[in-house]
Design a protein around this motif. Structure first.
Motif, mmCIF file in Angstrom:
data_model
loop_
_atom_site.group_PDB
_atom_site.id
_atom_site.type_symbol
_atom_site.label_atom_id
_atom_site.label_comp_id
_atom_site.label_asym_id
_atom_site.label_seq_id
_atom_site.Cartn_x
_atom_site.Cartn_y
_atom_site.Cartn_z
ATOM 1 N N UNK A 121 0.816 -1.249 -0.076
ATOM 2 C CA UNK A 121 -0.136 0.091 -0.149
ATOM 3 C C UNK A 121 0.904 1.248 0.099
ATOM 4 N N UNK A 122 2.214 1.264 0.521
ATOM 5 C CA UNK A 122 2.991 2.325 0.530
ATOM 6 C C UNK A 122 2.928 3.218 -0.769
ATOM 7 N N UNK A 123 3.067 2.773 -1.922
ATOM 8 C CA UNK A 123 3.391 3.479 -2.980
ATOM 9 C C UNK A 123 2.006 4.549 -3.399
ATOM 10 N N UNK A 124 0.903 3.574 -3.149
ATOM 11 C CA UNK A 124 -0.302 4.006 -3.182
ATOM 12 C C UNK A 124 -0.669 5.432 -2.337
ATOM 13 N N UNK A 125 -0.298 5.139 -1.121
ATOM 14 C CA UNK A 125 -0.303 6.312 -0.142
ATOM 15 C C UNK A 125 0.487 7.610 -0.708
ATOM 16 N N UNK A 126 1.755 6.999 -0.961
ATOM 17 C CA UNK A 126 2.650 8.140 -1.377
ATOM 18 C C UNK A 126 2.150 8.916 -2.681
ATOM 19 N N UNK A 127 1.570 8.222 -3.473
ATOM 20 C CA UNK A 127 1.120 9.033 -4.663
ATOM 21 C C UNK A 127 -0.210 9.340 -4.635
ATOM 22 N N UNK A 128 -1.093 9.227 -3.569
ATOM 23 C CA UNK A 128 -2.433 9.567 -3.565
ATOM 24 C C UNK A 128 -3.180 8.911 -4.305
ATOM 25 N N UNK A 129 -2.923 7.558 -4.683
ATOM 26 C CA UNK A 129 -3.822 6.780 -5.678
ATOM 27 C C UNK A 129 -5.279 6.617 -4.806
ATOM 28 N N UNK A 130 -5.075 5.781 -3.823
ATOM 29 C CA UNK A 130 -6.173 5.623 -3.043
ATOM 30 C C UNK A 130 -6.289 6.213 -1.646
ATOM 31 N N UNK A 131 -6.802 7.496 -1.811
ATOM 32 C CA UNK A 131 -6.607 8.292 -0.593
ATOM 33 C C UNK A 131 -7.066 7.522 0.788
ATOM 34 N N UNK A 132 -8.238 6.676 0.620
ATOM 35 C CA UNK A 132 -8.717 6.193 2.055
ATOM 36 C C UNK A 132 -8.250 4.698 2.170
#
Ligand SMILES: Nc1ncnc2c1ncn2[C@@H]1O[C@H](COP(=O)(O)OP(=O)(O)O)[C@@H](O)[C@H]1O
Ligand SMILES: [Mg+2]
Length: 277
Positions: A121-132
């Protein structure tokens, strides 16, 4: 004509002459190691290239240069026609999303105290892909399933997984941002033969399904022979031979290619019957 997605032009990387040695006279410091020596290559979207060569010839250094994780001593890497050093913030973000790596040692690249799920999930959070959180969890479970892992591995720690499972986690993490190009550094090293085959077919399947470009780095020619259309053979930091994989393996022109092929004749004849005859 559209520029290649990723291109290296006359790339050089010299290691050595470390700061703490600067007090020594230049001759005592030595010239260091020229790990990458005027290397040029280009990858178009969706293309698959194998980069092969003996251990120590500079393959991993090339990967790190291509990703912008190391600064070249000379030459440049271009993304979509623009040198990495000239990318603005938005272009750099696009580059970071588009080009992903599966590291040679997935264990070293995973934090031992962090769950598999939060690593992916880390890259998703870093790039704001899936905000919740809930969106991220759903996306991670989808990624786990696309690499053939059960969703209940989400809360496990890296050392609770087998080598093959960790390699799949590395692939899921690299796929999280829907990249255009995946660089896989020695994707089969340290795995049992049957698990090697599974990881290779996973890469092939993901590449076909997603139109994903591949740069597969390996010293094992049999491993790349199924995956890639083109091959570049590296020796002492240079590319000594390049071309369509079937053609280069069937009729190698450079002694280094011939030596690599001779090192593993059994596996190769099994995977490339036309080359062996
Ligand atoms: N950080 C570093 N500092 C000094 N030398 C390095 C470093 N990384 C790699 N090298 C040297 O560069 C050469 C190429 O290494 P590497 O790119 O890891 O080769 P390969 O991946 O083909 O096995 C080797 O001689 C290695 O010892
Ligand atoms: Mg390496």
């Amino acid at each position: 004509m559209a520029p290649p997605l990723l291109e290296a032009r006359e790339l050089c990387k010299r290691f050595g002459a470390r700061r703490r040695l600067l007090a020594l006279p230049a001759r005592a410091r030595g010239a260091g190691v020229l790990a990458v020596d005027h290397l040029s290559l280009a990858l178009s979207p969706g293309e698959s290239l194998a980069l092969v060569g003996e251990s120590g010839c500079g393959k991993s250094t090339t990967a790190r240069l291509l990703l912008g994780l190391l600064a070249p001593s000379a030459g440049a890497v271009r993304f979509d026609g623009r040198p990495l050093s000239a990318l603005d913030r938005a272009e750099r973000l696009a580059f970071r999303r588009s080009v992903q790596i599966v590291f040679q040692d997935p264990y070293a690249s995973l934090n031992p105290r962090r769950s598999i799920g939060s690593a992916i999930a880390e890259p998703l959070a870093l790039h704001g892909i899936c905000p919740t959180r809930a969106q991220r969890r759903a996306r991670v479970e989808e990624l786990l399933s696309s690499v053939g892992l059960a969703a209940d591995l989400y809360d496990r720690l890296p050392d609770e997984l087998s080598g093959g499972q960790r390699r799949r986690v590395g692939i899921a993490r690299a796929l999280a941002l829907s990249p255009q190009l995946l660089i896989a550094d020695e994707p089969t090293v340290g795995l049992d033969l049957s698990v090697q085959a599974q990881v290779l077919s996973l890469l092939a399947q993901q590449s076909a399904q997603r139109g994903l470009g591949l740069l597969v780095i390996s010293h094992d020619l049999a491993a790349v022979s199924h995956l890639c259309e083109r091959v570049a053979v590296m020796e002492h930091g240079r590319i000594v031979e390049e071309g369509p994989l079937a053609q280069v393996f069937a009729a190698p022109r450079h002694p280094c290619t011939a030596a690599l092929l001779a090192a593993d004749p059994a596996q190769l004849s099994a995977t490339l019957p036309e080359a062996a005859s």
